[in-house]
Scaffold this motif. Structure first.
Motif, short mmCIF file in Angstrom:
data_model
loop_
_atom_site.label_atom_id
_atom_site.label_comp_id
_atom_site.label_asym_id
_atom_site.label_seq_id
_atom_site.Cartn_x
_atom_site.Cartn_y
_atom_site.Cartn_z
N ALA A 36 1.01 -1.21 0.33
CA ALA A 36 -0.27 -0.02 -0.13
C ALA A 36 0.68 1.34 -0.17
N GLN A 77 0.99 4.25 -2.81
CA GLN A 77 1.09 5.76 -2.89
C GLN A 77 2.30 6.64 -3.36
N GLY A 85 -5.16 0.76 4.15
CA GLY A 85 -4.63 -0.08 3.04
C GLY A 85 -4.14 -1.73 3.11
N TYR A 107 -7.79 -3.03 3.09
CA TYR A 107 -8.07 -3.76 2.08
C TYR A 107 -7.10 -4.77 1.73
N ALA A 113 -3.76 3.83 -2.20
CA ALA A 113 -2.90 3.41 -0.95
C ALA A 113 -3.47 1.60 -1.12
N HIS A 114 -4.85 2.25 -1.25
CA HIS A 114 -6.08 1.05 -0.92
C HIS A 114 -6.32 -0.05 -2.29
N GLY A 142 -3.33 -2.31 -1.36
CA GLY A 142 -3.34 -3.56 -0.24
C GLY A 142 -4.37 -4.11 -0.83
#
Length: 289
Positions: A192, A196, A210, A213, A265-266, A269
Protein backbone atom coordinates in the motif's frame (compact mmCIF):
# COMPACT_ATOMS: atom_id res chain seq x y z
CA UNK A 1 -0.14 -25.46 9.72
CA UNK A 2 -0.54 -29.29 9.99
CA UNK A 3 -3.81 -31.08 9.32
CA UNK A 4 -5.68 -32.40 12.36
CA UNK A 5 -7.61 -35.67 12.63
CA UNK A 6 -10.98 -34.47 13.91
CA UNK A 7 -12.51 -37.96 14.20
CA UNK A 8 -11.63 -41.63 13.71
CA UNK A 9 -14.60 -43.92 13.10
CA UNK A 10 -15.04 -47.59 12.09
CA UNK A 11 -15.37 -48.37 8.38
CA UNK A 12 -18.99 -49.48 8.75
CA UNK A 13 -20.17 -46.07 10.02
CA UNK A 14 -22.08 -44.25 7.28
CA UNK A 15 -20.64 -40.74 7.08
CA UNK A 16 -22.36 -39.71 3.85
CA UNK A 17 -25.04 -37.58 5.54
CA UNK A 18 -22.54 -35.87 7.82
CA UNK A 19 -20.11 -35.20 4.95
CA UNK A 20 -22.97 -33.68 2.98
CA UNK A 21 -23.65 -31.41 5.96
CA UNK A 22 -20.01 -30.30 6.12
CA UNK A 23 -20.12 -29.50 2.41
CA UNK A 24 -23.28 -27.44 2.86
CA UNK A 25 -21.62 -25.52 5.68
CA UNK A 26 -18.50 -25.09 3.49
CA UNK A 27 -16.17 -26.47 6.15
CA UNK A 28 -12.87 -27.68 4.58
CA UNK A 29 -12.23 -31.37 5.18
CA UNK A 30 -11.16 -34.67 3.65
CA UNK A 31 -11.88 -38.30 4.55
CA UNK A 32 -9.28 -41.07 4.31
CA UNK A 33 -9.30 -44.78 5.14
CA UNK A 34 -6.46 -45.82 7.40
CA UNK A 35 -5.99 -49.21 9.08
CA UNK A 36 -9.68 -50.09 8.93
CA UNK A 37 -10.87 -46.67 10.10
CA UNK A 38 -12.37 -43.61 8.49
CA UNK A 39 -10.31 -40.54 9.42
CA UNK A 40 -11.84 -37.10 9.00
CA UNK A 41 -9.08 -34.51 8.50
CA UNK A 42 -9.49 -30.72 8.86
CA UNK A 43 -6.98 -27.84 8.62
CA UNK A 44 -6.65 -26.99 12.33
CA UNK A 45 -7.69 -27.86 15.88
CA UNK A 46 -10.22 -25.02 16.05
CA UNK A 47 -12.17 -26.53 13.13
CA UNK A 48 -11.70 -30.01 14.59
CA UNK A 49 -13.53 -28.95 17.76
CA UNK A 50 -16.37 -27.52 15.67
CA UNK A 51 -16.63 -30.72 13.60
CA UNK A 52 -16.72 -32.94 16.71
CA UNK A 53 -19.40 -30.77 18.31
CA UNK A 54 -21.40 -30.81 15.08
CA UNK A 55 -21.15 -34.60 14.80
CA UNK A 56 -22.38 -35.01 18.37
CA UNK A 57 -25.52 -33.05 17.43
CA UNK A 58 -26.05 -34.29 13.85
CA UNK A 59 -24.18 -37.58 13.19
CA UNK A 60 -26.38 -38.36 10.18
CA UNK A 61 -26.58 -34.82 8.91
CA UNK A 62 -29.66 -32.64 9.06
CA UNK A 63 -31.36 -31.35 5.93
CA UNK A 64 -33.28 -28.81 8.00
CA UNK A 65 -30.18 -27.30 9.65
CA UNK A 66 -29.85 -23.58 8.98
CA UNK A 67 -26.69 -22.70 7.09
CA UNK A 68 -24.46 -20.66 9.40
CA UNK A 69 -20.76 -20.71 10.34
CA UNK A 70 -21.25 -22.48 13.65
CA UNK A 71 -23.95 -25.09 14.14
CA UNK A 72 -23.48 -25.55 17.85
CA UNK A 73 -26.60 -23.82 19.15
CA UNK A 74 -25.75 -24.63 22.72
CA UNK A 75 -22.41 -22.84 22.75
CA UNK A 76 -22.52 -19.29 24.06
CA UNK A 77 -20.77 -16.56 22.12
CA UNK A 78 -17.29 -15.88 23.52
CA UNK A 79 -16.88 -12.78 25.67
CA UNK A 80 -14.57 -9.88 24.85
CA UNK A 81 -11.67 -11.14 26.99
CA UNK A 82 -11.96 -14.62 25.49
CA UNK A 83 -11.78 -13.07 22.02
CA UNK A 84 -8.81 -10.99 23.14
CA UNK A 85 -6.88 -14.04 24.36
CA UNK A 86 -7.62 -15.81 21.08
CA UNK A 87 -6.51 -12.80 19.01
CA UNK A 88 -3.32 -11.58 20.68
CA UNK A 89 -1.59 -10.55 17.45
CA UNK A 90 -4.61 -8.56 16.32
CA UNK A 91 -4.76 -6.87 19.72
CA UNK A 92 -1.00 -6.16 19.69
CA UNK A 93 -1.19 -4.36 16.34
CA UNK A 94 -4.14 -2.32 17.57
CA UNK A 95 -2.40 -1.46 20.85
CA UNK A 96 0.64 -0.21 18.94
CA UNK A 97 -1.68 1.83 16.70
CA UNK A 98 -3.33 3.47 19.72
CA UNK A 99 0.05 4.27 21.29
CA UNK A 100 1.22 5.95 18.08
CA UNK A 101 -2.08 7.84 17.84
CA UNK A 102 -1.51 9.21 21.33
CA UNK A 103 2.13 10.18 20.64
CA UNK A 104 1.31 11.87 17.34
CA UNK A 105 -1.82 13.56 18.76
CA UNK A 106 -3.86 12.05 15.91
CA UNK A 107 -1.86 13.89 13.28
CA UNK A 108 -1.26 17.20 15.04
CA UNK A 109 2.27 16.43 16.22
CA UNK A 110 4.19 16.77 12.95
CA UNK A 111 7.54 16.37 14.69
CA UNK A 112 6.57 12.89 15.93
CA UNK A 113 4.96 11.91 12.63
CA UNK A 114 8.17 12.80 10.77
CA UNK A 115 9.81 9.73 12.36
CA UNK A 116 7.10 7.41 11.02
CA UNK A 117 6.19 8.85 7.62
CA UNK A 118 7.15 7.03 4.42
CA UNK A 119 9.78 9.66 3.63
CA UNK A 120 11.40 12.18 5.93
CA UNK A 121 10.40 15.84 5.82
CA UNK A 122 11.05 19.15 7.48
CA UNK A 123 8.63 21.95 8.28
CA UNK A 124 9.55 25.55 7.57
CA UNK A 125 6.85 28.06 8.30
CA UNK A 126 3.71 27.06 6.45
CA UNK A 127 5.50 24.66 4.10
CA UNK A 128 6.59 21.00 4.32
CA UNK A 129 9.66 19.93 2.36
CA UNK A 130 9.82 16.20 1.67
CA UNK A 131 12.85 14.04 1.02
CA UNK A 132 12.87 11.38 -1.69
CA UNK A 133 12.72 7.66 -0.95
CA UNK A 134 16.29 7.02 -2.08
CA UNK A 135 17.63 9.59 0.36
CA UNK A 136 15.54 8.13 3.19
CA UNK A 137 16.68 4.56 2.56
CA UNK A 138 20.33 5.55 2.11
CA UNK A 139 20.21 6.95 5.62
CA UNK A 140 19.17 3.52 6.92
CA UNK A 141 15.60 4.43 7.89
CA UNK A 142 14.04 1.23 6.55
CA UNK A 143 11.27 1.19 9.14
CA UNK A 144 9.53 3.94 7.17
CA UNK A 145 8.47 1.39 4.57
CA UNK A 146 5.99 -0.01 7.13
CA UNK A 147 5.26 2.56 9.83
CA UNK A 148 2.81 4.80 7.89
CA UNK A 149 0.12 2.22 8.70
CA UNK A 150 0.32 3.35 12.35
CA UNK A 151 -0.31 7.03 11.60
CA UNK A 152 -3.90 8.28 11.79
CA UNK A 153 -5.38 11.72 11.25
CA UNK A 154 -8.37 12.30 13.51
CA UNK A 155 -10.47 10.16 15.80
CA UNK A 156 -12.88 9.00 13.08
CA UNK A 157 -10.00 7.82 10.90
CA UNK A 158 -8.59 5.87 13.84
CA UNK A 159 -11.92 4.42 14.96
CA UNK A 160 -13.00 3.14 11.56
CA UNK A 161 -9.65 1.57 10.72
CA UNK A 162 -9.14 -0.14 14.08
CA UNK A 163 -12.68 -1.53 14.16
CA UNK A 164 -12.25 -3.11 10.74
CA UNK A 165 -8.80 -4.44 11.61
CA UNK A 166 -10.28 -6.08 14.71
CA UNK A 167 -12.98 -7.70 12.57
CA UNK A 168 -10.77 -8.93 9.72
CA UNK A 169 -7.56 -9.54 11.67
CA UNK A 170 -9.26 -11.92 14.13
CA UNK A 171 -10.59 -14.01 11.25
CA UNK A 172 -7.16 -14.49 9.71
CA UNK A 173 -5.45 -15.05 13.06
CA UNK A 174 -8.03 -17.69 14.00
CA UNK A 175 -7.85 -19.44 10.63
CA UNK A 176 -4.16 -19.16 9.69
CA UNK A 177 -2.44 -18.21 12.95
CA UNK A 178 -0.84 -15.07 14.46
CA UNK A 179 2.40 -15.29 12.47
CA UNK A 180 0.51 -15.34 9.19
CA UNK A 181 -1.55 -12.33 10.26
CA UNK A 182 1.64 -10.42 11.12
CA UNK A 183 3.29 -11.32 7.82
CA UNK A 184 0.21 -10.34 5.83
CA UNK A 185 -0.14 -7.07 7.72
CA UNK A 186 3.46 -6.11 6.99
CA UNK A 187 3.20 -7.22 3.35
CA UNK A 188 0.00 -5.26 2.73
CA UNK A 189 1.44 -2.20 4.46
CA UNK A 190 4.49 -2.37 2.21
CA UNK A 191 2.40 -2.80 -0.94
CA UNK A 192 0.00 0.00 0.00
CA UNK A 193 2.76 2.46 0.92
CA UNK A 194 4.76 1.84 -2.25
CA UNK A 195 1.63 2.14 -4.39
CA UNK A 196 0.77 5.49 -2.83
CA UNK A 197 4.33 6.79 -3.17
CA UNK A 198 4.56 5.72 -6.83
CA UNK A 199 1.21 7.37 -7.54
CA UNK A 200 1.54 10.64 -5.62
CA UNK A 201 5.28 11.01 -5.04
CA UNK A 202 6.71 12.31 -1.73
CA UNK A 203 3.74 13.21 0.46
CA UNK A 204 2.27 12.66 3.91
CA UNK A 205 -0.11 9.73 4.17
CA UNK A 206 -0.95 7.05 6.70
CA UNK A 207 -3.50 4.72 8.21
CA UNK A 208 -4.42 1.05 8.33
CA UNK A 209 -6.87 1.29 5.45
CA UNK A 210 -4.42 -0.05 2.84
CA UNK A 211 -3.81 -3.04 5.11
CA UNK A 212 -7.57 -3.45 5.60
CA UNK A 213 -8.20 -3.70 1.88
CA UNK A 214 -5.42 -6.29 1.74
CA UNK A 215 -7.07 -8.35 4.49
CA UNK A 216 -10.41 -7.99 2.74
CA UNK A 217 -9.00 -9.17 -0.60
CA UNK A 218 -7.25 -12.08 1.11
CA UNK A 219 -10.44 -13.30 2.83
CA UNK A 220 -12.52 -12.76 -0.33
CA UNK A 221 -10.39 -14.79 -2.75
CA UNK A 222 -9.35 -17.41 -0.17
CA UNK A 223 -13.02 -18.05 0.66
CA UNK A 224 -13.96 -18.52 -2.98
CA UNK A 225 -11.23 -21.12 -3.53
CA UNK A 226 -11.20 -22.90 -0.14
CA UNK A 227 -14.46 -22.08 1.71
CA UNK A 228 -14.11 -21.66 5.47
CA UNK A 229 -16.57 -20.37 8.10
CA UNK A 230 -13.88 -17.98 9.37
CA UNK A 231 -13.67 -16.16 6.02
CA UNK A 232 -17.39 -16.00 5.31
CA UNK A 233 -17.99 -12.26 5.61
CA UNK A 234 -21.39 -10.82 6.57
CA UNK A 235 -23.62 -10.16 3.55
CA UNK A 236 -22.96 -6.84 1.87
CA UNK A 237 -19.57 -6.15 3.51
CA UNK A 238 -17.55 -6.84 0.37
CA UNK A 239 -19.90 -4.81 -1.84
CA UNK A 240 -19.88 -1.92 0.64
CA UNK A 241 -16.08 -1.83 0.92
CA UNK A 242 -15.54 -1.99 -2.84
CA UNK A 243 -18.23 0.63 -3.43
CA UNK A 244 -16.54 2.90 -0.87
CA UNK A 245 -13.24 2.45 -2.70
CA UNK A 246 -14.80 3.47 -6.01
CA UNK A 247 -16.54 6.48 -4.45
CA UNK A 248 -13.26 7.66 -2.93
CA UNK A 249 -11.52 7.29 -6.28
CA UNK A 250 -13.94 9.78 -7.86
CA UNK A 251 -12.28 12.58 -5.88
CA UNK A 252 -15.56 13.72 -4.35
CA UNK A 253 -14.09 14.05 -0.85
CA UNK A 254 -11.22 16.23 -2.05
CA UNK A 255 -13.74 18.34 -3.97
CA UNK A 256 -15.79 18.80 -0.80
CA UNK A 257 -12.56 19.64 1.09
CA UNK A 258 -12.89 16.69 3.49
CA UNK A 259 -9.20 15.93 3.02
CA UNK A 260 -7.13 13.82 0.64
CA UNK A 261 -7.61 10.04 0.57
CA UNK A 262 -4.77 7.66 -0.29
CA UNK A 263 -6.68 5.76 -2.97
CA UNK A 264 -3.55 4.22 -4.49
CA UNK A 265 -2.72 2.69 -1.09
CA UNK A 266 -6.18 1.11 -0.96
CA UNK A 267 -5.83 -0.34 -4.46
CA UNK A 268 -2.29 -1.56 -3.78
CA UNK A 269 -3.36 -3.28 -0.58
CA UNK A 270 -6.40 -4.86 -2.25
CA UNK A 271 -4.38 -6.26 -5.16
CA UNK A 272 -1.75 -7.67 -2.79
CA UNK A 273 -4.51 -9.26 -0.68
CA UNK A 274 -6.18 -10.83 -3.71
CA UNK A 275 -2.82 -12.32 -4.69
CA UNK A 276 -2.15 -13.85 -1.25
CA UNK A 277 -5.75 -15.11 -1.09
CA UNK A 278 -5.31 -16.73 -4.50
CA UNK A 279 -2.07 -18.45 -3.51
CA UNK A 280 -3.32 -19.50 -0.07
CA UNK A 281 -6.69 -20.67 -1.37
CA UNK A 282 -5.18 -22.74 -4.17
CA UNK A 283 -2.67 -24.32 -1.80
CA UNK A 284 -5.37 -25.18 0.76
CA UNK A 285 -7.79 -26.57 -1.82
CA UNK A 286 -5.09 -28.74 -3.31
CA UNK A 287 -4.00 -29.95 0.12
CA UNK A 288 -7.48 -30.99 1.23
CA UNK A 289 -8.87 -32.07 -2.11
Amino acid sequence: MSAVAAMRLPEQVDLSGFINLLQRLQMPHRVAEEAGEQVLWVPDEHLAEQVRALYALHPHGDTNLELQPLADEQRALPGFFQQLRASLMTATVLLLTFVVAAITLLGDNLAAISWLSFVDYRVQGDYIYFSYLNDTLHSGQWWRLLTPMLIHFGILHLAMNTLWYWELGRRIEGRQGPLMLLLLTLLFSLAANFAQYLHAGPSLFGGLSGVLYGLLGHCWIFQRLAPSPAYRLPPGVLVMMLAWLLICMTGIFELLQFGAIANAAHVGGLLAGCLTGLLGGLWTRRRYA
